[in-house]
Scaffold this motif. Structure first.
Motif, PDB file in Angstrom:
ATOM      1  N   UNK A   1       1.022  -1.253   0.089  1.00 28.69           N
ATOM      2  CA  UNK A   1       0.132  -0.086   0.007  1.00 28.69           C
ATOM      3  C   UNK A   1       0.823   1.257   0.132  1.00 28.69           C
ATOM      4  N   UNK A   2       0.386   2.272  -0.483  1.00 27.54           N
ATOM      5  CA  UNK A   2       1.254   3.560  -0.845  1.00 27.54           C
ATOM      6  C   UNK A   2       1.348   4.263   0.506  1.00 27.54           C
ATOM      7  N   UNK A   3       0.427   4.260   1.275  1.00 24.23           N
ATOM      8  CA  UNK A   3       0.881   5.115   2.558  1.00 24.23           C
ATOM      9  C   UNK A   3       1.812   4.289   3.557  1.00 24.23           C
ATOM     10  N   UNK A   4       1.692   2.887   3.265  1.00 21.46           N
ATOM     11  CA  UNK A   4       2.388   2.208   4.192  1.00 21.46           C
ATOM     12  C   UNK A   4       3.914   2.330   3.685  1.00 21.46           C
ATOM     13  N   UNK A   5       4.084   2.450   2.294  1.00 25.64           N
ATOM     14  CA  UNK A   5       5.515   2.409   1.711  1.00 25.64           C
ATOM     15  C   UNK A   5       5.973   3.690   2.092  1.00 25.64           C
ATOM     16  N   UNK A   6       5.344   4.814   2.268  1.00 22.45           N
ATOM     17  CA  UNK A   6       5.618   5.980   2.675  1.00 22.45           C
ATOM     18  C   UNK A   6       6.448   5.959   4.217  1.00 22.45           C
ATOM     19  N   UNK A   7       5.278   5.189   4.985  1.00 21.12           N
ATOM     20  CA  UNK A   7       5.761   5.307   6.301  1.00 21.12           C
ATOM     21  C   UNK A   7       6.845   4.452   6.718  1.00 21.12           C
TER      22      UNK A   7
ATOM     23  N   UNK B   1      10.729   5.482   8.174  1.00 21.88           N
ATOM     24  CA  UNK B   1      11.365   4.528   9.289  1.00 21.88           C
ATOM     25  C   UNK B   1      12.790   4.347   8.791  1.00 21.88           C
ATOM     26  N   UNK B   2      12.945   3.743   7.794  1.00 22.76           N
ATOM     27  CA  UNK B   2      14.271   3.170   7.286  1.00 22.76           C
ATOM     28  C   UNK B   2      15.122   4.414   7.163  1.00 22.76           C
TER      29      UNK B   2
END
Length: 424
Positions: free
Chosen positions: A301-307, A311-312
């Motif tokens: 999911x896109x928002x999960x990718x951004x989050x 974090x990384x």
């Protein structure tokens, strides 16, 4: 197995024939297997994705393809598949499939970054750091490496200009498995050969990658049932900042339009979109001053990718501070901090400074390989100080996403690419 290390040292038997023919209608493409004479033996690919998977590299040796007026890359235009012993300046443990596909994907990215000296570090067929600059490939590589020195461990370094001694010294200061350049200057080759297992490739075509842009190759995806999906390869339509499309949308009779990027923001978005061509989807990329500040890959999911990308970034930024100031990794410091009060204070200070600096993300631009279906992903990245965004556009909620960037203070810029850049 008594010695598990043997699986990585053992060469897999190659059962593939020397020639492969692909017929599409009345057009025929002939491929020949690529092997090399190394230490008096004929060797092909070391193995496939894993040591127990036999593999072979085939070069398009004869034939051309045209579909509905679109001409494909033809025989005689090979790069990785055309490598001979002359180009393999040092075989190291000699390359396997992953080494070759990492270098290939670097060139997939670098074909869009020919305007400046550029360096890309690849790991598992994704870039972990990339940079371009008028200051030369050594500076580009140093910046690419420092953007994520953790993931760069054991990666492949590929540059688009002759590799000089300073660049070779940077490569030798860390652990890499492969280096590829159009040529090598001065003592660069001698320096690199100090690492006996390093695979050193000379690919002259790296200096002429602009010739590839716009001409697709036949992209074949094998299915688990033995079937094949054939497609034209991705062709980037954003080749200059003028190719970006103003971000506009209509909703209930209202017109929404985003701020136009500054020239510096547009330049960073152009660079980021070029790198995006080689990143597994779903993905987002943060860039500042011609350097990737964070790369997110392969999320559902896109928002999960951004989050997760953010974090990384915090981890990588803190690790770099730790390494520069204490000569150890962040993980080593965390382990020591469990029993050492001084180390715990050092760790707390590094974490506080990382938070204060927003992990170096403040002032970055961001590209997304797919449109934002909701404003949540945009809100997440703007909270880290992103100043401009490029995304495909085309969502029924484009108006909502544009509203989000317009509500930001200061206002965040946005443009559309007019194309998606998924890669699976």
């Amino acid at each position: 197995m008594s010695d598990l290390k043997k699986m990585y040292r053992t060469l897999t038997h190659d059962p593939f024939p020397n020639e492969m023919t692909l017929t599409l209608g009345d057009q025929k493409l002939t491929f020949r297997k690529r092997t090399w004479e190394i230490e008096g033996e004929e060797k092909g690919l070391r193995y496939g994705e894993n040591p127990d998977q036999p593999a072979a590299l085939f070069e398009l040796a004869d034939g051309s393809l045209e579909l509905e007026g679109v001409a494909f890359r033809a025989a005689g235009e090979g790069l990785v598949s055309a490598l001979t012993e002359e180009h393999m300046l040092q075989a190291g443990k000699h390359p396997g499939k992953i080494n070759m596909t990492d270098v290939d994907n670097a060139m997939n990215i670098l074909q869009y970054l020919t305007a400046k000296p550029a360096a890309v570090i690849l790991k598992h067929n994704n870039p972990c750091g990339a940079a371009w600059t008028d200051e030369g490939v050594a500076v580009a590589l140093e910046r690419a490496f420092r953007s994520d020195r953790i993931a760069a461990f054991g990666g492949a370094v590929v540059v688009n200009r002759p590799l000089d001694e300073k660049t070779a010294e940077i490569i030798n200061s860390a652990y890499f498995e492969v280096v590829a350049a159009p040529s090598y200057e001065g003592r660069a080759l001698e320096i690199l050969k100090g690492r006996k297992n390093l695979r050193i490739l000379e690919i002259p075509g790296l200096s002429e990658l602009e010739k590839l842009v716009g001409t697709p190759f036949l992209d074949l995806k094998s299915l688990t049932d033995g079937g094949i999906v054939a497609q034209l390869s991705f062709r980037n339509r954003i080749l200059s900042v003028e190719d970006f499309i103003p971000a506009e949308a209509e909703k209930d009779g209202n017109h929404f339009i985003a701020r136009k990027p500054t020239s510096a923001e547009a330049e960073d978005l152009l660079f980021a979109w070029g790198v995006e061509a080689g990143v597994t989807s779903n993905s987002v990329i943060f860039v500042k001053d011609g350097v990737t500040t964070a790369i997110g890959t392969g999320e559902q999911d896109r928002v999960g990718c951004a989050e997760l990308t953010i974090h990384k970034a915090y981890t990588k930024y803190a690790d770099l501070l730790c390494f520069d100031e204490n000569g150890c990794s962040l993980y080593e410091l965390k382990l020591k901090a469990k029993t050492d009060e001084a180390a715990a204070k050092t760790l707390a200070d590094i974490e506080a400074r990382t938070k204060e600096a927003k992990a170096g993300l403040k002032g970055s631009v961001l590209v997304s390989d797919g449109f934002f279906p909701f404003r949540d992903g945009v809100d997440v990245v703007m909270a880290e100080g992103v100043t401009a965004i490029a995304q495909p556009g085309g969502s029924i909620r484009d108006w909502e996403v544009i509203t989000a960037v317009n509500e930001a203070s200061p206002q965040v810029a946005m443009v559309f690419t007019g194309q998606r850049s998924f890669k699976h």
